[in-house]
Each structure stands twice: as structure tokens, then as C-alpha cells.
Write an enzyme that holds these catalytic residues in place. Structure first.
Site, short mmCIF file in Angstrom:
data_model
loop_
_atom_site.label_atom_id
_atom_site.label_comp_id
_atom_site.label_asym_id
_atom_site.label_seq_id
_atom_site.Cartn_x
_atom_site.Cartn_y
_atom_site.Cartn_z
N SER A 259 3.48 3.84 13.16
CA SER A 259 4.02 3.02 12.07
C SER A 259 2.95 2.70 11.04
CB SER A 259 4.57 1.70 12.63
OG SER A 259 3.52 0.88 13.12
N LYS A 260 3.37 2.17 9.92
CA LYS A 260 2.44 1.82 8.85
C LYS A 260 1.43 0.77 9.29
CE LYS A 260 5.65 2.87 5.06
NZ LYS A 260 6.40 2.33 3.90
N ARG A 261 1.81 -0.04 10.27
CA ARG A 261 0.93 -1.12 10.71
C ARG A 261 -0.36 -0.60 11.36
NH1 ARG A 261 5.91 -2.90 12.39
NH2 ARG A 261 5.50 -2.26 14.54
N CYS A 262 -0.35 0.65 11.83
CA CYS A 262 -1.54 1.17 12.52
C CYS A 262 -2.68 1.45 11.55
CB CYS A 262 -1.19 2.42 13.32
SG CYS A 262 -0.95 3.89 12.31
#
Length: 491
Positions: A259-262
Site C-alpha cells: 500500500s501507499k503507506r509503506c
């Protein structure tokens, strides 16, 4: 056999996710391995998710990665337009949807939001999780032609739905997952034309892929569940079904969907973190596929020659950030020095403002870094010695202590002050001779000098190389400060 034609059909919704890059790469490799055509199609029918400038990102990413398309919005191959919103304006999707209505394979639906919401039902999955789904009940399928026309004449909003059977099964073949059979009562009557007149992603894909002659469809395995609906559309039109290649899910190290959060889920994220374009492409190719020769470092041309989509794995591919860094480091080591220096220079200048030989500094770190952003931590001491613990002068293997280090620095300081040939070889000979004359091991001299000059446990080079780059005046100044530091501490 007909010429292979694959396509990459991204939606302009922001930065290119690693999963989308892999889809583009695999589609490119499949077709180029067989000398086919790679088509770029922009799928911008979801206006709510459209991001300004995202189309430019798509073009820039494909250009940088070397995935050059043979046809696209900027390269007309005779089956355009290659932008879905432009195709939609011609009424092409509505025309084909009405063909299905005439065949009884689709129908108009006039149900409002309230009625559709009443069809929601909660189901429990095998894993125990609960989710809410909406299954349309074919309410509007029973409307007569006259009733439908009356509603259309009255200007009532509508969608056009696919008319899927509720009994029996549908089987489709995927090159990776084999034959997959689903019960038709699970298919639902998906929307083909939305109330705003735009086609849904699924319907536009089928129509465009057929009209553009796409022979192999490459996409993520999240679309496996939609494939039976696609096949029923192909069958309804009497069109040939393309070869399906569904790629495995990409997960992070914790086996969660990337995900973008990584922080490294997009191509541009990785570039900003100091990764090389060629290393990114090489690494992404291995997210679900392995070369038969087990040689992992491959150029794009070598990937084209080696790629066999039948060897794509079914199991999820783990985005191993550590492996990517290792691979990037291998690419950096193999780089031409002048190219490396040009790329490294902005990172070096972020840290060093002194008038030093930056080429020599670059050469020191070339084989020691994995990403360009590592450069700072390797060279920051050239600008100024950081605060450091005097315990660094203690080295059991070399039998150095704070006291012995202080003694060496005091004795070597005047010798370095009288010496003018500040080149690595000459300085090394000087310090080694000093060690011999004082019956010391080389390390007993080099270690305290290197520590005094850098204030670091690890440096990209030895003591004499540091002396050469820092120069006589700066080196003596740092040694003086080290002597003061140790003298105060030891009393």
C-alpha cells in the site's frame, strides 16, 4: 499464429504503483519476446478519480523504464482513439451495449438508489469475516419493450446491465491459474453503461481490447473474479476470447497488500529514495517470475529474451526491500564512473561545501552504497567531524588504547606538518615507516589517525586517503582537536 498484441491500460489517478508497473512490464515482455506490438490506452472514464498531471506521469514512467509503446494516443496505429473518454464521445460503448440489449444479453435498469440499497445483504466468508454485498435481482429485466421505451422517452435515468444466467456454471482459462469454474448465481448483472453515459471499466475493457486486436490480456489476479463476466461478454458478441495472464498479488514483508503507506509502493517513490531505473525494472520483473537460468541481474533486453509468462508464479510476490537495495547496489558498482559521478554529485553537494576533490570522494563510496541517499552518511564527516565518543580510539584487535592513540597523534603531528607530499601513496609510506621505526603495528598508527580525521567508526577509505582528500591544513587542524579531546579526558 496472429501477431501478439498486448496493452497497458492505466487509469490516470496519480503515481504509478509498483503493481501497475509490473503489469506494464509483463505485457511489454510478453509481446516483445514474440516480436509483437505493445499498445498504450488511457482509461479515464472514472472522472471522479482523475488526477491532473497523471497522464504525464504515465508517459514519463514508460519512457524512463524503456517500455516504449508501438501505438497509443501519440502514436496512431489505426485503431484509435487510444483515450477512453475520447472513444466514449463517439458513442461507441453505448452502441455496443445496445447490441447486447437487442440480443437479450443486456437490459435497461431504472432502479433508484433507495431500491438498490434495499438489496444489500450481509454474508459471512469462509474465514469468518462479514461483508455487505449488493446483488441485483433482475427487477427491470421483466419490463416490456414498451415500458422501457416509455421510461426512456420520459427521460428517466438508467443504467444498462449485463444479463447473466443464474443457473449452471461458467468456466474460463487463465495461463497461470488454469481452468476456473464459477457458479453463475455468483456473477451478478454488472453494469455496462453507467447513469452518466460512461462505460464501466469492465465493459470498456472488453470492447476496446476486441477492437484493438489485443491477443493477450495481462492484469492483476484481483480481476480473476471478473473474468467470467468478461467471457460471457465475448461470447455474447461472438468475439474470440483473448489469452488471460493474471499476475499474483504483491505484498509487503508482512504479507499485507503493498500500500501507499509503506512509502515505496510507487515507481517515483523509489526514484526519490535513490534507486536506479534499471534496477527497479529488473527487480519488478522478479515479483512473480523467475528466469530459468537463475541469473537475477538482467537488462531489459535480457529480460525480453528470457521472459516466459508460463513461469509466472501463482503465490503472492513479496516486495523484499532489502533485496531491492542489494540489486541496486550491484547496478551502482557496475556503472561507468563518469555516469555515476554525475548522478552522485547532487547528493555529495548536499553535504559538502568545502573545496575538496569531489571525484575522489565519489570514487570512495561507489562500491559501498546501495542507494544514492546512502551517500550522505558515508561522507558527512568531510564537511565537519561529528561529536564522537573517545572510546572509538580503543581497538582490542589492534591493541590501541586512548593513551596509545594520544601518544601516536602527538608524535605523528609534527611529522605530518613537515611533510608536503599529500598523496595517498606517499602518506601511506610515511605512516608505515613511522610504525616500523616505533615498533608499532600499522593499524596502531592508522586507526587513531583515521578516527581523529573522521570521528566515525566506519569510513569509505583509510587514513591516508582521508589525509589526501582533506589536505594538510584541515588534517592538522582535526588532529590538533583530537589531541586536545584526549588530553582533557585523560588529564
Amino acid at each position: 499464429m496472429a501477431k501478439i498484441r498486448t496493452r497497458f491500460a492505466p487509469s490516470p489517478t496519480g503515481r504509478m504503483h509498483v503493481g501497475n508497473l509490473r503489469t506494464a512490464l509483463y505485457a511489454y515482455l510478453i509481446t516483445k519476446h514474440e516480436g509483437g506490438d505493445f499498445i498504450l490506452r488511457i482509461e479515464d472514464t472514472d472522472q471522479e478519480r482523475y488526477v491532473e498531471g497523471a497522464v504525464d506521469i504515465i508517459y514519463r514512467t514508460l519512457r524512463k523504464t524503456g517500455l516504449i509503446h508501438d501505438e497509443g494516443p501519440d502514436k496512431d496505429g489505426g485503431v484509435g482513439p487510444y483515450v477512453q473518454s475520447e472513444r466514449q464521445k463517439s458513442g461507441i460503448y453505448l452502441t455496443y451495449a445496445k447490441m447486447l440489449v437487442d440480443k437479450g444479453e443486456a437490459y435497461y435498469c431504472f432502479c433508484d438508489k433507495e431500491r438498490l440499497a434495499s438489496l444489500n445483504r450481509t454474508i459471512k466468508s469462509e474465514d469468518g469475516s462479514v461483508k455487505e454485498i449488493n446483488v441485483y435481482d433482475k427487477h427491470c429485466l421483466s419490463l416490456s419493450k414498451e415500458e422501457v421505451q416509455a421510461k426512456l422517452d420520459a427521460g428517466l435515468p438508467y443504467v444498462i446491465r449485463q444479463n447473466n444466467p443464474t443457473e449452471g456454471t461458467t468456466t474460463f482459462h487463465d495461463e497461470i491459474y488454469g481452468d476456473i469454474t464459477v457458479n453463475n448465481d455468483e456473477l451478478d448483472d454488472m453494469i455496462l453503461i453507467k447513469s452518466d453515459g460512461y462505460p464501466t471499466y469492465n465493459f470498456a475493457n472488453v470492447v476496446d481490447d476486441h477492437l484493438m486486436g489485443i491477443t493477450h490480456v495481462v492484469r492483476g489476479n484481483e480481476y480473476l473474479s471478473s473474468s467470467p463476466k468478461y467471457n460471457r461478454l465475448y461470447d455474447a458478441f461472438g468475439w474470440e476470447v483473448p489469452v488471460y495472464v493474471h499476475c499474483p498479488l504483491i505484498t509487503d514483508e508482512n504479507h499485507q497488500k503493498l500500500s501507499k503507506r509503506c512509502g515505496h509502493s510507487s515507481y517515483e517513490d523509489l526514484l526519490e529514495q535513490g534507486f536506479l531505473n534499471d534496477a527497479i525494472v529488473n527487480f519488478v520483473a522478479l515479483l512473480g517470475w523467475s528466469p530459468s537460468d537463475n541469473q537475477e541481474i538482467k537488462s531489459l533486453d535480457e529480460l525480453i529474451a528470457a521472459f516466459d509468462y508460463h513461469h509466472i508464479n501463482k503465490s503472492p510476490a513479496v516486495f523484499d526491500y532489502t533485496k531491492l537495495k542489494w540489486m541496486n547496489g550491484e547496478y551502482i558498482k557496475a556503472m561507468d564512473f563518469d555516469v555515476f559521478y554525475e548522478m552522485a554529485l547532487p547528493y555529495i553537494k548536499e553535504v559538502i561545501t568545502k573545496d575538496l576533490d569531489l571525484k575522489k570522494i565519489a570514487n570512495m563510496v561507489k562500491t559501498r552504497i546501495e542507494v544514492f541517499t546512502d551517500i550522505k552518511d558515508h561522507i558527512d564527516f568531510f564537511e565537519a567531524v561529528p561529536e564522537y565518543d573517545s572510546e572509538m580510539y580503543v581497538h582490542k584487535k589492534m591493541k590501541t588504547t586512548k593513551e596509545s592513540s594520544l601518544d601516536v597523534l602527538k608524535k605523528i603531528r609534527p611529522i605530518l606538518a613537515d611533510f608536503d607530499n599529500y598523496t595517498n601513496d606517499a602518506l601511506y609510506e610515511l605512516l608505515v615507516n613511522f610504525a616500523t621505526e616505533n615498533e608499532l603495528k600499522n593499524g596502531s598508527v592508522l586507526w587513531p589517525v583515521r578516527t581523529a580525521l573522521s570521528g566515525k567508526q566506519m569510513t569509505p577509505c583509510g587514513a591516508t586517503e582521508l589525509l589526501e582528500v582533506l589536505g594538510k591544513e584541515e588534517s592538522l587542524s582535526r588532529i590538533d582537536k583530537a589531541i586536545d579531546k584526549l588530553s582533557v579526558e585523560l588529564g
